[in-house]
Design an enzyme around this catalytic site. Structure first.
Site, PDB file in Angstrom:
ATOM      1  N   LYS A   1       0.697  -1.337   0.137  1.00 42.57           N
ATOM      2  CA  LYS A   1      -0.027   0.072   0.138  1.00 42.57           C
ATOM      3  C   LYS A   1       0.826   1.231  -0.024  1.00 42.57           C
ATOM      4  O   LYS A   1       0.367   2.199  -0.210  1.00 42.57           O
ATOM      5  CB  LYS A   1      -1.011   0.170   1.185  1.00 42.57           C
ATOM      6  N   ASP A   2       2.083   1.275   0.358  1.00 41.80           N
ATOM      7  CA  ASP A   2       2.945   2.183   0.327  1.00 41.80           C
ATOM      8  C   ASP A   2       2.939   3.011  -1.205  1.00 41.80           C
ATOM      9  O   ASP A   2       2.977   3.958  -1.384  1.00 41.80           O
ATOM     10  CB  ASP A   2       4.408   1.919   0.632  1.00 41.80           C
TER      11      ASP A   2
END
Length: 345
Positions: free
Chosen positions: A45-46
């Site tokens: 998700k970064d």
């Protein structure tokens, strides 16, 4: 200077792939795990957090003292909170009550304001974390709603980074891609890029038992009877995200809580990879897929392992939690004794 960065965000992307040698030994193909836990926020998700926030900056939507609002099962929230610290924005997150206390503590440690919402309500219920996030965004001045489930930039982040990385790492030889589907962005963006390179690559989505995504892919209709509570976080849905490109997916495999939990622990035990719950889910999907599909020796299979197991120590890696679910007493792999602790008196 080499391997030196201006801030933590420079570490996002270019995650490694590791060959699985033991868990997948009965599958003729070569199987690699792409370890997204090597991102600084320890999850895939970064990539979307940075991509969506920087896109909002370019459009002038984010200014000094802006507030970023999002719905999250944990990982996206960690990533957004991390990016907001570096960028100087405030962060408000709506999570479901399935989220473990340590995850909420993590979000607060990164400066996020957290709203905890009931998980087992319809997506359009005003108490759902989707609706709560939307309401907060509409009521908060100078705010931007990430809206990962319906944001095309979710797909684009992986089209620009994850897909090309997998293609380069396998030297264009990948034949199968497996990834869990929540928002759908990871699988959709990666699949879109890889299918453009080679349309014969098989893309397999992994859905949860209790989710509607698999049956919707097969019938084009929502089957509400499929919906029931389940434990795997960040996978499956009771709504259809527009960030999930169904036309890029060849097949879905549905996995349950129990087998995914055992598989997660097996990967740690046999491959020394401490992955999250979805690590076991995607690997279990491969095992189920292999029961009805033949792999060749020259096939190259890539499993996307989305996050790190440290966030699940009191869940899937906990003997107590496993016993509470009834899993330990029904362990088909008979690994019960391996995970027990001896107390010296």
């Amino acid at each position: 200077m080499s391997n030196v960065y201006d801030n933590i965000l420079g570490l996002i992307g270019n995650t490694p792939m590791v060959k699985l040698n033991t868990v997948t030994k009965d599958i003729p193909a070569t199987v690699y795990a792409k370890l997204e836990s090597y991102n600084p926020g320890h999850s895939t998700k970064d990539r979307i957090a940075l991509h969506i926030i920087e896109n909002a900056e370019k459009k002038g939507l984010l200014k000094e003292d802006s507030v970023v609002v999002e719905t999250t099962s944990g990982n996206t929230g960690f990533s957004i909170a991390m990016v907001c610290i570096i960028k100087g924005y405030k962060c408000i997150l709506a999570v479901s009550d399935k989220t473990k206390p340590e995850k909420i503590a993590y979000l607060k440690a990164l400066g996020a304001t957290v709203y905890i919402c009931p998980a087992n309500v319809p997506a359009d219920d005003p108490r759902s974390y989707y609706e709560v996030a939307k309401r907060i965004a509409s009521e908060t001045p100078n705010s931007v709603y990430i809206n990962q489930y319906f944001n095309e930039l979710n797909i684009d982040a992986h089209y620009q980074t994850t897909g090309p990385e997998i293609w380069e790492q396998t030297e264009g030889k990948i034949t199968h891609l497996f990834a869990c589907t929540g928002t759908g962005g990871t699988l959709s963006g990666s699949a879109k890029f890889l299918k453009e390179k080679n349309p014969d690559i098989k893309v397999i989505g992994v859905d949860a038992d209790g989710s509607i995504l698999k049956s919707y892919h097969e019938t084009g209709e929502i089957h509400k009877e499929d919906v029931h509570p389940y434990q795997i976080e960040g996978m499956g849905k009771n709504l259809i995200p527009s960030a999930l490109l169904f036309d890029k997916i060849d097949e879905f495999v549905r996995v349950n809580d129990e087998m995914s939990a055992y598989r997660t622990r097996e990967i740690a035990l046999k491959e020394a990879i401490m992955g999250g719950y979805t690590t076991g889910a995607v690997t279990q999907a491969l095992m189920q897929y292999a029961q009805s599909h033949e792999f060749a020796e020259n096939d190259i299979v890539v499993l996307i392992y989305p996050d790190h197991g440290s966030r699940y120590i009191t869940k899937v890696y906990s003997d107590k939690w496993m016993a509470e679910q009834g899993f330990v007493n029904n362990c088909v792999h008979n690994y019960d004794e391996v995970f027990k602790t001896e107390f010296i008196k």
